[in-house]
Scaffold this active site. Structure first.
Site, PDB file in Angstrom:
ATOM      1  N   SER A   1       0.823  -1.207   0.000  1.00 38.68           N
ATOM      2  CA  SER A   1       0.000   0.000   0.000  1.00 38.68           C
ATOM      3  C   SER A   1       0.854   1.252   0.000  1.00 38.68           C
ATOM      4  O   SER A   1       1.959   1.265   0.565  1.00 38.68           O
ATOM      5  CB  SER A   1      -0.869  -0.024   1.259  1.00 38.68           C
ATOM      6  OG  SER A   1      -1.485   1.213   1.469  1.00 38.68           O
TER       7      SER A   1
ATOM      8  N   TYR B   1      -2.071  -0.585  10.930  1.00 36.20           N
ATOM      9  CA  TYR B   1      -2.327  -1.225   9.638  1.00 36.20           C
ATOM     10  C   TYR B   1      -1.121  -1.033   8.711  1.00 36.20           C
ATOM     11  O   TYR B   1      -0.619  -1.986   8.111  1.00 36.20           O
ATOM     12  CB  TYR B   1      -3.595  -0.648   8.982  1.00 36.20           C
ATOM     13  CG  TYR B   1      -3.674  -0.946   7.503  1.00 36.20           C
ATOM     14  CD1 TYR B   1      -3.937  -2.240   7.054  1.00 36.20           C
ATOM     15  CD2 TYR B   1      -3.450   0.049   6.545  1.00 36.20           C
ATOM     16  CE1 TYR B   1      -3.973  -2.530   5.695  1.00 36.20           C
ATOM     17  CE2 TYR B   1      -3.494  -0.239   5.189  1.00 36.20           C
ATOM     18  CZ  TYR B   1      -3.753  -1.523   4.764  1.00 36.20           C
ATOM     19  OH  TYR B   1      -3.779  -1.809   3.423  1.00 36.20           O
TER      20      TYR B   1
ATOM     21  N   LYS C   1       1.741  -3.745   6.910  1.00 32.56           N
ATOM     22  CA  LYS C   1       2.137  -3.850   5.489  1.00 32.56           C
ATOM     23  C   LYS C   1       3.660  -3.775   5.350  1.00 32.56           C
ATOM     24  O   LYS C   1       4.271  -4.538   4.607  1.00 32.56           O
ATOM     25  CB  LYS C   1       1.479  -2.736   4.668  1.00 32.56           C
ATOM     26  CG  LYS C   1      -0.011  -2.931   4.451  1.00 32.56           C
ATOM     27  CD  LYS C   1      -0.310  -3.989   3.392  1.00 32.56           C
ATOM     28  CE  LYS C   1      -1.641  -4.644   3.608  1.00 32.56           C
ATOM     29  NZ  LYS C   1      -1.931  -5.760   2.753  1.00 32.56           N
TER      30      LYS C   1
HETATM   31  P1  NAD Z   1     -11.157  -6.655   1.231  1.00 32.84           P
HETATM   32  O1  NAD Z   1     -11.407  -6.589   2.690  1.00 32.84           O
HETATM   33  O2  NAD Z   1     -12.292  -6.442   0.312  1.00 32.84           O
HETATM   34  O3  NAD Z   1     -10.455  -8.046   0.861  1.00 32.84           O
HETATM   35  C1  NAD Z   1      -9.632  -8.741   1.763  1.00 32.84           C
HETATM   36  C2  NAD Z   1     -10.149 -10.158   1.843  1.00 32.84           C
HETATM   37  O4  NAD Z   1      -9.309 -10.913   2.707  1.00 32.84           O
HETATM   38  C3  NAD Z   1     -11.562 -10.248   2.411  1.00 32.84           C
HETATM   39  O5  NAD Z   1     -12.365 -11.009   1.541  1.00 32.84           O
HETATM   40  C4  NAD Z   1     -11.393 -10.920   3.756  1.00 32.84           C
HETATM   41  O6  NAD Z   1     -12.504 -11.726   4.087  1.00 32.84           O
HETATM   42  C5  NAD Z   1     -10.119 -11.722   3.545  1.00 32.84           C
HETATM   43  N1  NAD Z   1      -9.340 -11.984   4.748  1.00 32.84           N
HETATM   44  C6  NAD Z   1      -8.933 -11.122   5.699  1.00 32.84           C
HETATM   45  N2  NAD Z   1      -8.223 -11.749   6.641  1.00 32.84           N
HETATM   46  C7  NAD Z   1      -8.153 -13.056   6.279  1.00 32.84           C
HETATM   47  C8  NAD Z   1      -7.579 -14.212   6.856  1.00 32.84           C
HETATM   48  N3  NAD Z   1      -6.910 -14.162   8.016  1.00 32.84           N
HETATM   49  N4  NAD Z   1      -7.704 -15.390   6.207  1.00 32.84           N
HETATM   50  C9  NAD Z   1      -8.386 -15.470   5.044  1.00 32.84           C
HETATM   51  N5  NAD Z   1      -8.971 -14.413   4.468  1.00 32.84           N
HETATM   52  C10 NAD Z   1      -8.864 -13.215   5.076  1.00 32.84           C
HETATM   53  O7  NAD Z   1      -9.986  -5.604   0.930  1.00 32.84           O
HETATM   54  P2  NAD Z   1      -9.437  -5.091  -0.479  1.00 32.84           P
HETATM   55  O8  NAD Z   1      -9.766  -3.650  -0.588  1.00 32.84           O
HETATM   56  O9  NAD Z   1      -9.800  -6.001  -1.549  1.00 32.84           O
HETATM   57  O10 NAD Z   1      -7.878  -5.174  -0.171  1.00 32.84           O
HETATM   58  C11 NAD Z   1      -7.119  -6.302  -0.563  1.00 32.84           C
HETATM   59  C12 NAD Z   1      -5.683  -6.103  -0.143  1.00 32.84           C
HETATM   60  O11 NAD Z   1      -5.168  -4.899  -0.706  1.00 32.84           O
HETATM   61  C13 NAD Z   1      -5.490  -5.969   1.370  1.00 32.84           C
HETATM   62  O12 NAD Z   1      -4.298  -6.633   1.715  1.00 32.84           O
HETATM   63  C14 NAD Z   1      -5.340  -4.476   1.576  1.00 32.84           C
HETATM   64  O13 NAD Z   1      -4.558  -4.195   2.712  1.00 32.84           O
HETATM   65  C15 NAD Z   1      -4.611  -4.071   0.295  1.00 32.84           C
HETATM   66  N6  NAD Z   1      -4.816  -2.670  -0.084  1.00 32.84           N
HETATM   67  C16 NAD Z   1      -6.092  -2.204  -0.239  1.00 32.84           C
HETATM   68  C17 NAD Z   1      -6.285  -0.880  -0.603  1.00 32.84           C
HETATM   69  C18 NAD Z   1      -7.671  -0.303  -0.735  1.00 32.84           C
HETATM   70  O14 NAD Z   1      -7.811   0.921  -0.721  1.00 32.84           O
HETATM   71  N7  NAD Z   1      -8.711  -1.119  -0.893  1.00 32.84           N
HETATM   72  C19 NAD Z   1      -5.176  -0.041  -0.830  1.00 32.84           C
HETATM   73  C20 NAD Z   1      -3.891  -0.579  -0.667  1.00 32.84           C
HETATM   74  C21 NAD Z   1      -3.720  -1.900  -0.296  1.00 32.84           C
HETATM   75  C1  WQD Z   2      -9.225   9.897   0.193  1.00 29.65           C
HETATM   76  C2  WQD Z   2      -9.406  11.402   0.372  1.00 29.65           C
HETATM   77  C3  WQD Z   2      -9.723  12.053   2.666  1.00 29.65           C
HETATM   78  C4  WQD Z   2     -13.553   9.964   3.137  1.00 29.65           C
HETATM   79  C5  WQD Z   2      -6.708   4.945   2.486  1.00 29.65           C
HETATM   80  C6  WQD Z   2      -5.664   4.280   3.333  1.00 29.65           C
HETATM   81  C7  WQD Z   2      -4.554   3.755   2.473  1.00 29.65           C
HETATM   82  C8  WQD Z   2      -5.104   2.845   1.364  1.00 29.65           C
HETATM   83  C9  WQD Z   2      -6.185   3.553   0.601  1.00 29.65           C
HETATM   84  C10 WQD Z   2      -5.119   0.585   2.181  1.00 29.65           C
HETATM   85  C11 WQD Z   2      -8.660  11.965   1.579  1.00 29.65           C
HETATM   86  C12 WQD Z   2     -10.961  12.343   1.854  1.00 29.65           C
HETATM   87  C13 WQD Z   2     -12.358  10.476   2.668  1.00 29.65           C
HETATM   88  C14 WQD Z   2     -14.636  10.853   3.380  1.00 29.65           C
HETATM   89  C15 WQD Z   2     -13.261  12.702   2.658  1.00 29.65           C
HETATM   90  N1  WQD Z   2      -5.707   1.668   1.900  1.00 29.65           N
HETATM   91  N2  WQD Z   2     -12.228  11.829   2.434  1.00 29.65           N
HETATM   92  N3  WQD Z   2     -14.450  12.193   3.129  1.00 29.65           N
HETATM   93  O1  WQD Z   2      -6.947   8.020   3.173  1.00 29.65           O
HETATM   94  O2  WQD Z   2      -6.040   8.292   0.826  1.00 29.65           O
HETATM   95  O3  WQD Z   2      -6.120   6.064   1.823  1.00 29.65           O
HETATM   96  O4  WQD Z   2      -7.193   4.026   1.519  1.00 29.65           O
HETATM   97  O5  WQD Z   2      -3.941   0.336   2.137  1.00 29.65           O
HETATM   98  O6  WQD Z   2      -3.717   3.044   3.328  1.00 29.65           O
HETATM   99  O7  WQD Z   2      -5.148   5.235   4.261  1.00 29.65           O
HETATM  100  O8  WQD Z   2      -8.229   7.107   1.174  1.00 29.65           O
HETATM  101  O9  WQD Z   2     -10.556   7.157   0.455  1.00 29.65           O
HETATM  102  O10 WQD Z   2     -10.060   7.313   2.908  1.00 29.65           O
HETATM  103  O11 WQD Z   2      -9.515   9.233   1.436  1.00 29.65           O
HETATM  104  O12 WQD Z   2     -13.159  13.905   2.449  1.00 29.65           O
HETATM  105  O13 WQD Z   2     -15.727  10.462   3.832  1.00 29.65           O
HETATM  106  O14 WQD Z   2     -10.791  11.655   0.638  1.00 29.65           O
HETATM  107  O15 WQD Z   2      -9.499  13.089   3.604  1.00 29.65           O
HETATM  108  O16 WQD Z   2      -8.225  13.240   1.224  1.00 29.65           O
HETATM  109  P1  WQD Z   2      -6.792   7.475   1.824  1.00 29.65           P
HETATM  110  P2  WQD Z   2      -9.672   7.629   1.504  1.00 29.65           P
END
Ligand code: NAD
Ligand code: WQD
Length: 345
Positions: free
Chosen positions: A131, A156, A160
């Site tokens: 991330s 969190y 990562k």
């Molecule tokens: P999500 O929660 O939709 O998907 C994660 C999945 O993993 C879920 O289906 C959950 O049930 C499963 N899971 C969690 N813990 C588990 C465990 N111990 N054993 C088996 N399954 C488990 O999230 P997502 O948005 O699809 O994110 C996927 C990955 O990408 C995550 O690792 C997240 O940290 C990373 N990521 C997400 C974002 C984002 O903004 N969505 C950004 C950067 C990184």
């Molecule tokens: C985006 C922008 C908020 C919600 C997060 C995690 C990051 C990654 C992606 C997993 C920001 C603004 C948000 C709302 C708002 N996830 N905002 N009103 O914070 O960039 O990243 O998700 O790894 O680790 O930190 O994403 O979508 O929460 O926010 O104004 O109700 O929207 O302040 O500027 P962020 P976000």
């Protein structure tokens, strides 16, 4: 990979938002996939939708928690697994501050178990969901490069960073391993069919699912967290990427693993930033009506601008996003209209 290849890609967390879209893309590109997920933040319905979209009869799925190493072993015993795409994790930044141990236990112990079993079964190729949150905030908002300074402010984020380090140490210890860390920026959008998308189980924390639920009338108004940032309109700027572009990035990363790439890190984003108000406006255009919003105070921990430099992925993986903001919002809206209650509720 030709579909005659008997080996499987194991996708952990494959029922989740990014995992399910990646599974779809992998199958469409000829890979055989087996999914494990504990369904803690998802359900089986996206897997059924993948079956419909791809025409495969039964997508192999095992309800496994990565904490249960024996269950995980059983999956490795049953399938000829060649590589792993590891999504399974808890991902809510705010929740991790209140429940740090749950995050360390789930994300890190789960990864340790997965690594143990991979080593046991001689599986040495992994793509890992990292991330943008692993980067230390930069004071002037310049794009993050893979060699930018690392540093996290949430449990969190630290999980990562630690998981990246654990995997890197394994590659250092055993040179025949290949591991790619994909550092995602802000994934949004949905599959263009409108049948698959992000399905938050509670009130969304992230901007775009929140905006989509306001647009459909499930929530009252968007709370814009601060308009006094040092950005063009004062609201936070982020690098949004269409989830199907992100899914494609995993496929190119898997291909790179087969070239004995060792340990590699790539940013996955568009390289350009949009403000909160620009995102609200883009969704307004997609849905065709006003989306009410109010300006609220800043959210603790947020910074002005988080944008990536995507050139390493461009140069070394040949990866570039192809879907623009308009398409992200159109696809997100199509999904939201067709599935107002999501698919797991
Ligand atoms: P999500 O929660 O939709 O998907 C994660 C999945 O993993 C879920 O289906 C959950 O049930 C499963 N899971 C969690 N813990 C588990 C465990 N111990 N054993 C088996 N399954 C488990 O999230 P997502 O948005 O699809 O994110 C996927 C990955 O990408 C995550 O690792 C997240 O940290 C990373 N990521 C997400 C974002 C984002 O903004 N969505 C950004 C950067 C990184
Ligand atoms: C985006 C922008 C908020 C919600 C997060 C995690 C990051 C990654 C992606 C997993 C920001 C603004 C948000 C709302 C708002 N996830 N905002 N009103 O914070 O960039 O990243 O998700 O790894 O680790 O930190 O994403 O979508 O929460 O926010 O104004 O109700 O929207 O302040 O500027 P962020 P976000």
């Amino acid at each position: 990979m030709p579909s005659s290849d008997p080996s499987y890609v194991l996708v952990t967390g494959g029922a989740g938002f990014i995992g399910s879209h990646t599974v779809l893309e992998l199958i469409n590109q000829g890979y055989k996939v087996v999914v494990v997920d504990n369904l803690s933040n998802s359900c089986e319905e996206p897997l059924r939708r993948i079956e419909k979209l791809t025409g495969i009869e039964k997508l192999p799925f095992h309800k496994v928690d990565l904490a249960d190493i024996e269950d995980l072993r059983a999956v490795f015993r049953q399938y000829n697994i060649a590589s792993v795409v590891h999504f399974a994790a808890l991902k809510a930044v705010g929740e991790s501050v209140h429940k740090p141990l749950s995050y360390y236990r789930n994300n890190i112990s789960g990864t340790l178990n997965l690594m143990d079993v991979m080593i046991e079964f001689g599986v040495k190729n992994i793509v890992f969901s990292s991330s943008a949150t692993v980067y230390q905030a930069s004071p002037n908002g310049e794009p993050f490069r893979e060699d930018s300074v690392l540093g996290c402010t949430s449990p969190y984020g630290r999980t990562k960073l630690y998981m990246e380090s654990i995997i890197q140490d394994i590659v250092n210890a055993e040179k025949s391993w290949n591991a790619i860390m994909l550092r995602y920026f802000n994934p949004t959008g949905a599959h263009e069919s409108g049948t698959m998308g992000e399905d938050p189980r509670q009130i969304p924390n992230n901007l775009m699912p929140y905006v989509a639920q306001v647009a459909i009338g499930k929530l009252d108004k968007v709370h814009v967290f601060g308009n006094d940032y040092n950005t063009r309109d004062g609201t936070g700027v982020r690098d949004y990427i269409h989830v199907m572009d992100l899914a494609e990035a995993h496929v190119v990363a898997l291909k790179k693993l087969t070239q004995n790439c060792g340990y590699q890190v790539f940013n996955v984003g568009s390289g350009s930033g949009q403000s909160v108000l620009e995102m609200v406006n883009a969704m307004t255009e997609a849905c065709g009506h006003q989306i009410p919003f109010v300006i609220d105070p800043r959210r603790p921990g947020d910074i002005d601008t988080i944008v990536c430099d995507p050139s390493k992925a461009g140069n070394e993986l040949g990866f570039k996003v192809t879907r623009d903001l308009k398409q992200m919002c159109a696809d997100l809206w199509r999904w939201q209209v067709a599935n107002p209650e999501g698919y797991c509720n």
